[in-house]
Design a protein around this motif. Structure first.
Motif, PDB file in Angstrom:
ATOM      1  N   ILE A   6      46.891  -2.950 -30.735  1.00  0.00           N
ATOM      2  CA  ILE A   6      45.708  -2.099 -30.656  1.00  0.00           C
ATOM      3  C   ILE A   6      44.943  -2.479 -29.398  1.00  0.00           C
ATOM      4  O   ILE A   6      44.650  -3.658 -29.176  1.00  0.00           O
ATOM      5  N   ARG A   8      41.416  -1.434 -27.439  1.00  0.00           N
ATOM      6  CA  ARG A   8      40.187  -0.658 -27.570  1.00  0.00           C
ATOM      7  C   ARG A   8      39.184  -1.067 -26.499  1.00  0.00           C
ATOM      8  O   ARG A   8      39.206  -2.190 -25.996  1.00  0.00           O
ATOM      9  N   THR A   9      38.318  -0.126 -26.172  1.00  0.00           N
ATOM     10  CA  THR A   9      37.285  -0.360 -25.171  1.00  0.00           C
ATOM     11  C   THR A   9      36.054  -0.931 -25.857  1.00  0.00           C
ATOM     12  O   THR A   9      35.524  -0.332 -26.787  1.00  0.00           O
ATOM     13  N   GLU A  10      35.599  -2.080 -25.402  1.00  0.00           N
ATOM     14  CA  GLU A  10      34.375  -2.689 -25.921  1.00  0.00           C
ATOM     15  C   GLU A  10      33.169  -2.210 -25.121  1.00  0.00           C
ATOM     16  O   GLU A  10      32.117  -1.963 -25.682  1.00  0.00           O
ATOM     17  N   TYR A  15      37.970  -4.635 -22.251  1.00  0.00           N
ATOM     18  CA  TYR A  15      39.000  -4.101 -23.129  1.00  0.00           C
ATOM     19  C   TYR A  15      39.530  -5.231 -24.014  1.00  0.00           C
ATOM     20  O   TYR A  15      39.722  -6.353 -23.545  1.00  0.00           O
ATOM     21  N   GLU A  32      42.227  -2.153 -18.939  1.00  0.00           N
ATOM     22  CA  GLU A  32      43.211  -1.968 -20.000  1.00  0.00           C
ATOM     23  C   GLU A  32      44.554  -2.581 -19.613  1.00  0.00           C
ATOM     24  O   GLU A  32      45.212  -3.234 -20.418  1.00  0.00           O
TER      25      GLU A  32
END
Length: 96
Positions: A6, A8-10, A15, A32
């Motif tokens: 997984i 995901r963008t924080e 990332y 990413e």
């Protein structure tokens, strides 16, 4: 070997990448691509130190729990009434 990860963008420049099922392997990076590269390396290192084995778990239960419960309603004085109500509800449901 392919492993699901997984990503995901924080925030705009943060990332997080984490393999499914392995919460102790988690990386945070500025892009990413960096997150994917780092999690790939971290996962590879983690898998080198781990191994998958199978263990036999003793089955203490005897018999089949579904079959053990079979027929328990035979002595229930309300069971015939329950079956009639169930049949009535099914007939009502199919006519609607």
């Amino acid at each position: 070997m392919n492993y699901p990860v997984i990503v995901r963008t924080e925030s705009a420049h943060q990332y997080v990448a984490q393999p499914l099922g392995i919460p102790e392997v988690k990386v945070v990076a500025a892009t990413e691509a960096e997150a994917i590269a780092q999690v790939t390396e971290a996962l590879a290192q983690w898998l080198i130190t781990a191994k998958v084995i199978q263990v036999a778990v003793p089955d203490k239960a005897q018999g089949n729990p579904w079959l053990d419960a079979f027929g328990r309603s035979a002595n229930d004085p309300d069971f015939a009434e329950f079956l009639e109500e169930l049949q009535r509800l099914r007939a009502t449901d199919t006519s609607a």
